[in-house]
Scaffold this motif. Sequence first.
Motif, PDB file in Angstrom:
ATOM      1  N   HIS A 170      -7.700  -6.656  -2.845  1.00 17.88           N
ATOM      2  CA  HIS A 170      -8.083  -5.504  -1.807  1.00 17.88           C
ATOM      3  C   HIS A 170      -8.230  -4.223  -2.431  1.00 17.88           C
ATOM      4  CE1 HIS A 170      -8.143  -8.370   1.499  1.00 17.88           C
ATOM      5  NE2 HIS A 170      -7.065  -8.840   1.017  1.00 17.88           N
ATOM      6  N   ARG A 171      -9.074  -3.522  -2.157  1.00 15.33           N
ATOM      7  CA  ARG A 171      -9.169  -2.041  -2.589  1.00 15.33           C
ATOM      8  C   ARG A 171      -9.642  -1.088  -1.315  1.00 15.33           C
ATOM      9  NH1 ARG A 171      -6.925  -4.192  -5.892  1.00 15.33           N
ATOM     10  NH2 ARG A 171      -6.977  -4.136  -8.253  1.00 15.33           N
ATOM     11  N   ARG A 172     -10.287  -1.965  -0.422  1.00 14.52           N
ATOM     12  CA  ARG A 172     -10.380  -0.846   1.043  1.00 14.52           C
ATOM     13  C   ARG A 172      -9.308  -1.195   1.885  1.00 14.52           C
ATOM     14  NH1 ARG A 172     -15.641  -3.152   0.352  1.00 14.52           N
ATOM     15  NH2 ARG A 172     -15.612  -3.803   2.549  1.00 14.52           N
ATOM     16  N   ILE A 173      -8.448  -0.248   1.841  1.00  6.83           N
ATOM     17  CA  ILE A 173      -6.968  -0.640   2.546  1.00  6.83           C
ATOM     18  C   ILE A 173      -6.763   0.463   3.635  1.00  6.83           C
ATOM     19  CG2 ILE A 173      -4.602  -0.796   2.404  1.00  6.83           C
ATOM     20  CD1 ILE A 173      -5.118  -2.019  -0.640  1.00  6.83           C
ATOM     21  N   VAL A 205      -6.710   3.743  -5.682  1.00  2.00           N
ATOM     22  CA  VAL A 205      -7.245   3.187  -4.390  1.00  2.00           C
ATOM     23  C   VAL A 205      -7.142   4.484  -3.368  1.00  2.00           C
ATOM     24  CG1 VAL A 205      -6.931   2.029  -2.140  1.00  2.00           C
ATOM     25  CG2 VAL A 205      -6.832   0.862  -4.658  1.00  2.00           C
ATOM     26  N   GLU A 206      -8.107   4.680  -2.466  1.00  2.00           N
ATOM     27  CA  GLU A 206      -8.096   5.773  -1.602  1.00  2.00           C
ATOM     28  C   GLU A 206      -7.869   5.297  -0.209  1.00  2.00           C
ATOM     29  OE1 GLU A 206     -10.844   8.675  -1.514  1.00  2.00           O
ATOM     30  OE2 GLU A 206     -10.591   9.357  -3.614  1.00  2.00           O
ATOM     31  N   PRO A 207      -6.697   4.921   0.480  1.00  2.00           N
ATOM     32  CA  PRO A 207      -6.471   4.365   1.824  1.00  2.00           C
ATOM     33  C   PRO A 207      -7.037   5.296   2.912  1.00  2.00           C
ATOM     34  CG  PRO A 207      -4.392   5.322   1.056  1.00  2.00           C
ATOM     35  CD  PRO A 207      -5.415   5.618  -0.172  1.00  2.00           C
ATOM     36  N   VAL A 208      -7.220   4.552   4.030  1.00  2.00           N
ATOM     37  CA  VAL A 208      -7.656   5.125   5.154  1.00  2.00           C
ATOM     38  C   VAL A 208      -6.586   5.256   6.168  1.00  2.00           C
ATOM     39  CG1 VAL A 208      -9.247   5.203   7.199  1.00  2.00           C
ATOM     40  CG2 VAL A 208     -10.265   4.865   5.088  1.00  2.00           C
ATOM     41  N   ILE A 209      -6.067   6.209   6.777  1.00  2.86           N
ATOM     42  CA  ILE A 209      -5.008   6.239   7.468  1.00  2.86           C
ATOM     43  C   ILE A 209      -4.988   6.886   8.857  1.00  2.86           C
ATOM     44  CG2 ILE A 209      -2.552   7.125   7.737  1.00  2.86           C
ATOM     45  CD1 ILE A 209      -2.225   7.204   4.649  1.00  2.86           C
ATOM     46  N   VAL A 210      -4.858   6.020   9.905  1.00  6.13           N
ATOM     47  CA  VAL A 210      -5.236   6.448  11.268  1.00  6.13           C
ATOM     48  C   VAL A 210      -3.858   6.429  12.102  1.00  6.13           C
ATOM     49  CG1 VAL A 210      -7.855   5.973  11.402  1.00  6.13           C
ATOM     50  CG2 VAL A 210      -5.995   4.098  11.950  1.00  6.13           C
ATOM     51  N   LEU A 224     -13.364  -1.007  11.582  1.00  8.45           N
ATOM     52  CA  LEU A 224     -14.353  -2.118  11.292  1.00  8.45           C
ATOM     53  C   LEU A 224     -15.626  -1.654  11.569  1.00  8.45           C
ATOM     54  CD1 LEU A 224     -12.274  -5.224  12.679  1.00  8.45           C
ATOM     55  CD2 LEU A 224     -12.624  -4.120  10.160  1.00  8.45           C
ATOM     56  N   SER A 225     -15.798  -0.627  12.266  1.00  7.52           N
ATOM     57  CA  SER A 225     -17.306  -0.490  12.803  1.00  7.52           C
ATOM     58  C   SER A 225     -17.745   0.855  11.736  1.00  7.52           C
ATOM     59  CB  SER A 225     -17.232   0.213  14.158  1.00  7.52           C
ATOM     60  OG  SER A 225     -16.929  -0.704  15.058  1.00  7.52           O
ATOM     61  N   GLY A 226     -16.922   1.391  10.626  1.00  5.86           N
ATOM     62  CA  GLY A 226     -17.430   2.148   9.815  1.00  5.86           C
ATOM     63  C   GLY A 226     -18.406   1.720   8.862  1.00  5.86           C
ATOM     64  N   PRO A 227     -18.924   2.772   8.313  1.00  5.26           N
ATOM     65  CA  PRO A 227     -19.933   2.285   7.115  1.00  5.26           C
ATOM     66  C   PRO A 227     -19.328   1.468   5.948  1.00  5.26           C
ATOM     67  CG  PRO A 227     -19.524   4.557   6.848  1.00  5.26           C
ATOM     68  CD  PRO A 227     -18.843   4.259   8.144  1.00  5.26           C
ATOM     69  N   GLU A 228     -18.058   1.588   5.781  1.00  2.00           N
ATOM     70  CA  GLU A 228     -17.089   0.952   4.763  1.00  2.00           C
ATOM     71  C   GLU A 228     -16.048   0.521   5.211  1.00  2.00           C
ATOM     72  OE1 GLU A 228     -16.758   3.288   1.072  1.00  2.00           O
ATOM     73  OE2 GLU A 228     -18.769   2.508   0.145  1.00  2.00           O
ATOM     74  N   PRO A 229     -16.081  -0.640   5.920  1.00  2.00           N
ATOM     75  CA  PRO A 229     -14.854  -1.211   6.787  1.00  2.00           C
ATOM     76  C   PRO A 229     -13.911  -1.789   5.554  1.00  2.00           C
ATOM     77  CG  PRO A 229     -16.777  -2.662   7.020  1.00  2.00           C
ATOM     78  CD  PRO A 229     -17.152  -1.660   6.457  1.00  2.00           C
ATOM     79  N   PRO A 230     -12.447  -1.395   6.026  1.00  2.00           N
ATOM     80  CA  PRO A 230     -11.508  -1.966   5.252  1.00  2.00           C
ATOM     81  C   PRO A 230     -11.708  -3.453   4.997  1.00  2.00           C
ATOM     82  CG  PRO A 230     -10.452  -1.450   7.402  1.00  2.00           C
ATOM     83  CD  PRO A 230     -11.921  -0.966   7.199  1.00  2.00           C
ATOM     84  N   THR A 231     -11.091  -4.038   3.989  1.00  2.00           N
ATOM     85  CA  THR A 231     -10.854  -5.443   3.917  1.00  2.00           C
ATOM     86  C   THR A 231      -9.350  -5.919   3.850  1.00  2.00           C
ATOM     87  OG1 THR A 231     -10.324  -5.488   1.470  1.00  2.00           O
ATOM     88  CG2 THR A 231     -12.592  -5.688   2.051  1.00  2.00           C
ATOM     89  N   ALA A 232      -8.544  -4.907   4.279  1.00  2.98           N
ATOM     90  CA  ALA A 232      -6.979  -5.356   4.514  1.00  2.98           C
ATOM     91  C   ALA A 232      -6.601  -4.128   5.452  1.00  2.98           C
ATOM     92  CB  ALA A 232      -6.286  -5.408   3.362  1.00  2.98           C
ATOM     93  N   ILE A 233      -5.865  -4.433   6.527  1.00  3.49           N
ATOM     94  CA  ILE A 233      -5.075  -3.268   7.491  1.00  3.49           C
ATOM     95  C   ILE A 233      -3.622  -3.758   7.546  1.00  3.49           C
ATOM     96  CG2 ILE A 233      -5.347  -2.015   9.649  1.00  3.49           C
ATOM     97  CD1 ILE A 233      -8.130  -2.760   9.984  1.00  3.49           C
TER      98      ILE A 233
END
Length: 279
Positions: A125-128, A156-161, A178-187
């Motif tokens: 996983h790289r989109r975390i 890796v650049e994580p997305v944090i909400v 999950l609705s974004g242009p590059e959805p994460p593969t792991a949350i």
Amino acid sequence: MSGEPAGAVGLVLARPARLLGVEPFFMEFIAGIEERLAERDLSVLLHVVADHEAEIAAYRRWASRGLVDAVVVVNPVADDPRPAVLDEIALPAVVVGDDHRLPSVRTDHAGPVAEALGHLLELGHRRIARVTGPSALLHTRARTDALLAGCAQAGVEPVIVEGDYSEESGAKLTAGLLSGPEPPTAILYDNDVMAVAGLAAAAELGVAVPDRLSLVAWDDSTLCRLASPALTTMSVDVHQFGVSVAESVLERIDGGPVTPRWSPTARYLPRGTTATAST
């Protein structure tokens, strides 16, 4: 405080009361405290309030009336006003979390975050992404710092909400991710309720778990084990956590030194919601 012992330990929870009905953590935590306190014929006096101002008012009221022998302070925040007030009113206290002013039961946040991240990276996983608890909480900040450090090291650049531990925030934030242009593969979620809600949100969007999306919850409650598929978690022995806090509280009540203690370390427990990242 003077006179006869009150026979109670106070615990004020400054959080929406509705969360207590769905979030198992505090009920398991309190059960652990009560099990140990019962050996000394002590009980827990639980009070749920809206904010820290109301919490402090409860401490002052309890101290003036001699209603509790000590209190357990949970969820430390930055510039926390509570320790100074408790010192001022001479109400013995134990903090659940790091605090240099009062005896505390500390928790390692960085190690478990690094362990969870390591497993996700090993799975490719790289989109975390991470759905956090309230950002004012010190343990939320510690987990965020640990994730950012680990991801930076891995490139890796994580997305944090930010969530609030509720089902609603878990579902809404997961759907947004999950609705974004590059959805994460792991949350990675900061509690079990948000993770279970996230699993349901993924299903509604047609995102297969774990084929297209891996999910990791924090706290291994019955909710995680009964989910379909069962949730991979960072598992914590919450009951033992409560027992350890009670041990420190009893030492505080007795007036002697309080042994430095750590909560049980969260461990990665793989189940059905994690798999190799899809390409």
